[in-house]
Design a protein around this motif. Structure first.
Motif, PDB file in Angstrom:
ATOM      1  N   GLU A  69       3.453  10.789  -6.313  1.00  0.00           N
ATOM      2  CA  GLU A  69       4.577  11.445  -7.791  1.00  0.00           C
ATOM      3  C   GLU A  69       3.431  12.134  -8.808  1.00  0.00           C
ATOM      4  O   GLU A  69       4.402  12.775  -9.149  1.00  0.00           O
ATOM      5  CB  GLU A  69       5.576  11.130  -7.877  1.00  0.00           C
ATOM      6  CG  GLU A  69       6.820  10.424  -6.212  1.00  0.00           C
ATOM      7  CD  GLU A  69       7.589   9.367  -6.172  1.00  0.00           C
ATOM      8  OE1 GLU A  69       7.582   8.023  -7.548  1.00  0.00           O
ATOM      9  OE2 GLU A  69       8.486   9.114  -5.432  1.00  0.00           O
ATOM     10  N   LYS A  70       2.437  11.200  -8.959  1.00  0.00           N
ATOM     11  CA  LYS A  70       2.085  11.406  -9.687  1.00  0.00           C
ATOM     12  C   LYS A  70       0.770  12.272  -9.758  1.00  0.00           C
ATOM     13  O   LYS A  70       0.987  13.563 -10.472  1.00  0.00           O
ATOM     14  CB  LYS A  70       1.137  10.899 -10.526  1.00  0.00           C
ATOM     15  CG  LYS A  70       1.138   9.275 -10.874  1.00  0.00           C
ATOM     16  CD  LYS A  70       1.062   8.191 -11.337  1.00  0.00           C
ATOM     17  CE  LYS A  70       1.450   6.814 -12.097  1.00  0.00           C
ATOM     18  NZ  LYS A  70       0.779   5.956 -12.684  1.00  0.00           N
ATOM     19  N   GLY A  71       0.930  13.554  -8.473  1.00  0.00           N
ATOM     20  CA  GLY A  71       0.490  15.403  -8.505  1.00  0.00           C
ATOM     21  C   GLY A  71      -0.761  14.887  -7.497  1.00  0.00           C
ATOM     22  O   GLY A  71      -0.753  16.042  -7.174  1.00  0.00           O
ATOM     23  N   TYR A  72      -0.877  14.061  -7.813  1.00  0.00           N
ATOM     24  CA  TYR A  72      -2.551  13.841  -6.208  1.00  0.00           C
ATOM     25  C   TYR A  72      -1.892  14.305  -4.542  1.00  0.00           C
ATOM     26  O   TYR A  72      -1.625  13.020  -4.322  1.00  0.00           O
ATOM     27  CB  TYR A  72      -3.397  12.154  -6.908  1.00  0.00           C
ATOM     28  CG  TYR A  72      -4.487  12.284  -5.364  1.00  0.00           C
ATOM     29  CD1 TYR A  72      -5.624  13.406  -5.347  1.00  0.00           C
ATOM     30  CD2 TYR A  72      -4.890  11.599  -4.347  1.00  0.00           C
ATOM     31  CE1 TYR A  72      -6.484  13.070  -4.824  1.00  0.00           C
ATOM     32  CE2 TYR A  72      -5.297  11.683  -3.256  1.00  0.00           C
ATOM     33  CZ  TYR A  72      -6.550  12.627  -3.922  1.00  0.00           C
ATOM     34  OH  TYR A  72      -7.623  12.302  -3.283  1.00  0.00           O
ATOM     35  N   LYS A  73      -2.203  14.829  -4.187  1.00  0.00           N
ATOM     36  CA  LYS A  73      -2.088  14.754  -2.467  1.00  0.00           C
ATOM     37  C   LYS A  73      -3.351  14.770  -1.936  1.00  0.00           C
ATOM     38  O   LYS A  73      -4.186  15.244  -1.966  1.00  0.00           O
ATOM     39  CB  LYS A  73      -0.849  15.933  -2.505  1.00  0.00           C
ATOM     40  CG  LYS A  73       0.536  15.795  -3.269  1.00  0.00           C
ATOM     41  CD  LYS A  73       1.229  16.970  -3.371  1.00  0.00           C
ATOM     42  CE  LYS A  73       2.461  16.803  -4.009  1.00  0.00           C
ATOM     43  NZ  LYS A  73       2.899  18.263  -3.661  1.00  0.00           N
TER      44      LYS A  73
ATOM     45  N   ILE B 281       0.975  -1.068   0.423  1.00  0.00           N
ATOM     46  CA  ILE B 281       0.179  -0.435  -0.008  1.00  0.00           C
ATOM     47  C   ILE B 281       0.505   1.473   0.265  1.00  0.00           C
ATOM     48  O   ILE B 281       0.576   1.971  -0.694  1.00  0.00           O
ATOM     49  CB  ILE B 281      -1.061   0.205   1.197  1.00  0.00           C
ATOM     50  CG1 ILE B 281      -2.089  -1.518   0.703  1.00  0.00           C
ATOM     51  CG2 ILE B 281      -1.353   1.375   0.671  1.00  0.00           C
ATOM     52  CD1 ILE B 281      -2.479  -1.687   2.172  1.00  0.00           C
ATOM     53  N   ILE B 282       2.133   1.354   0.756  1.00  0.00           N
ATOM     54  CA  ILE B 282       2.400   2.291   0.753  1.00  0.00           C
ATOM     55  C   ILE B 282       3.597   2.498  -0.338  1.00  0.00           C
ATOM     56  O   ILE B 282       3.301   4.023  -0.805  1.00  0.00           O
ATOM     57  CB  ILE B 282       3.822   2.315   2.080  1.00  0.00           C
ATOM     58  CG1 ILE B 282       2.954   2.717   3.422  1.00  0.00           C
ATOM     59  CG2 ILE B 282       4.620   3.098   1.983  1.00  0.00           C
ATOM     60  CD1 ILE B 282       2.068   3.518   3.708  1.00  0.00           C
ATOM     61  N   GLU B 283       4.008   1.869  -0.931  1.00  0.00           N
ATOM     62  CA  GLU B 283       4.835   1.899  -2.470  1.00  0.00           C
ATOM     63  C   GLU B 283       3.455   2.198  -3.761  1.00  0.00           C
ATOM     64  O   GLU B 283       3.539   3.839  -4.446  1.00  0.00           O
ATOM     65  CB  GLU B 283       4.962   0.327  -2.791  1.00  0.00           C
ATOM     66  CG  GLU B 283       6.391   0.213  -1.929  1.00  0.00           C
ATOM     67  CD  GLU B 283       6.093  -0.374  -0.393  1.00  0.00           C
ATOM     68  OE1 GLU B 283       5.419  -0.530  -0.023  1.00  0.00           O
ATOM     69  OE2 GLU B 283       7.368  -0.672   0.010  1.00  0.00           O
ATOM     70  N   ASN B 284       1.834   2.076  -3.723  1.00  0.00           N
ATOM     71  CA  ASN B 284       1.122   2.624  -4.105  1.00  0.00           C
ATOM     72  C   ASN B 284       0.847   4.042  -4.340  1.00  0.00           C
ATOM     73  O   ASN B 284       0.592   4.799  -5.225  1.00  0.00           O
ATOM     74  CB  ASN B 284      -0.292   1.772  -3.780  1.00  0.00           C
ATOM     75  CG  ASN B 284       0.092   0.239  -4.668  1.00  0.00           C
ATOM     76  OD1 ASN B 284       0.928  -0.069  -5.767  1.00  0.00           O
ATOM     77  ND2 ASN B 284      -1.178  -0.791  -4.226  1.00  0.00           N
ATOM     78  N   TYR B 285       0.965   4.608  -2.169  1.00  0.00           N
ATOM     79  CA  TYR B 285       0.491   5.738  -2.623  1.00  0.00           C
ATOM     80  C   TYR B 285       1.664   6.261  -2.639  1.00  0.00           C
ATOM     81  O   TYR B 285       1.586   7.446  -3.093  1.00  0.00           O
ATOM     82  CB  TYR B 285       0.748   5.978  -0.941  1.00  0.00           C
ATOM     83  CG  TYR B 285      -0.781   5.401  -0.020  1.00  0.00           C
ATOM     84  CD1 TYR B 285      -1.790   5.258  -0.680  1.00  0.00           C
ATOM     85  CD2 TYR B 285      -0.602   5.327   1.148  1.00  0.00           C
ATOM     86  CE1 TYR B 285      -3.191   4.996  -0.500  1.00  0.00           C
ATOM     87  CE2 TYR B 285      -1.936   5.057   1.515  1.00  0.00           C
ATOM     88  CZ  TYR B 285      -3.540   4.549   0.768  1.00  0.00           C
ATOM     89  OH  TYR B 285      -4.142   4.506   1.960  1.00  0.00           O
TER      90      TYR B 285
END
Length: 131
Positions: A58-62, A49-53
């Motif tokens: 990094e793609k911009g969704y925060k 999960i953390i790697e997916n987060y």
């Protein structure tokens, strides 16, 4: 009395007739050895999960929750260089709404990457928020 004994006998025989037989082969275990258990985990349990987060961040969704989850996970994994990156983004995203402990963790991560002045500033903010 005979009726009850015949009833119990019929019940016992019917249960034995419909009982399932075990297909397990009994293995002889040598004394002083322990049998080895093989555990196979399903494929869906290996989601990280953390790697997916991190990829989503990094793609911009925060979001505050994702930034906190990633930063906290990396902090407790003692990866302080990565922690500094995520806490920096967290403090840029929502600087006023954070608990005091985040100032302390951010200060430690900054100190580990050599940003001593910024770490001292965060530690001062931690002291003021703590009280």
């Amino acid at each position: 009395m005979k009726k009850y004994s015949l009833l119990y006998m019929a019940l016992f025989i019917s249960l034995n007739i419909f009982a399932q037989k075990s297909n397990k082969k009994t293995e002889k275990v040598k004394p002083n050895t322990t049998p080895k258990a093989v555990v196979v985990a399903p494929a869906f349990t290996k989601i990280k999960i953390i790697e997916n987060y991190e990829r989503v961040l990094e793609k911009g969704y925060k979001s505050e929750a994702m930034l906190q989850a990633v930063a906290d996970y990396r902090y407790f994994a003692e990866d302080l260089a990565t922690v500094a990156k995520w806490y920096t983004q967290l403090f840029e995203f929502c600087p006023d709404e954070l608990e005091a402990v985040y100032y302390f963790r951010y200060a430690q991560s900054l100190k580990s990457i050599g940003k001593i002045e910024k770490a001292k500033e965060m530690m001062d903010l931690f002291q003021s928020k703590k009280m």
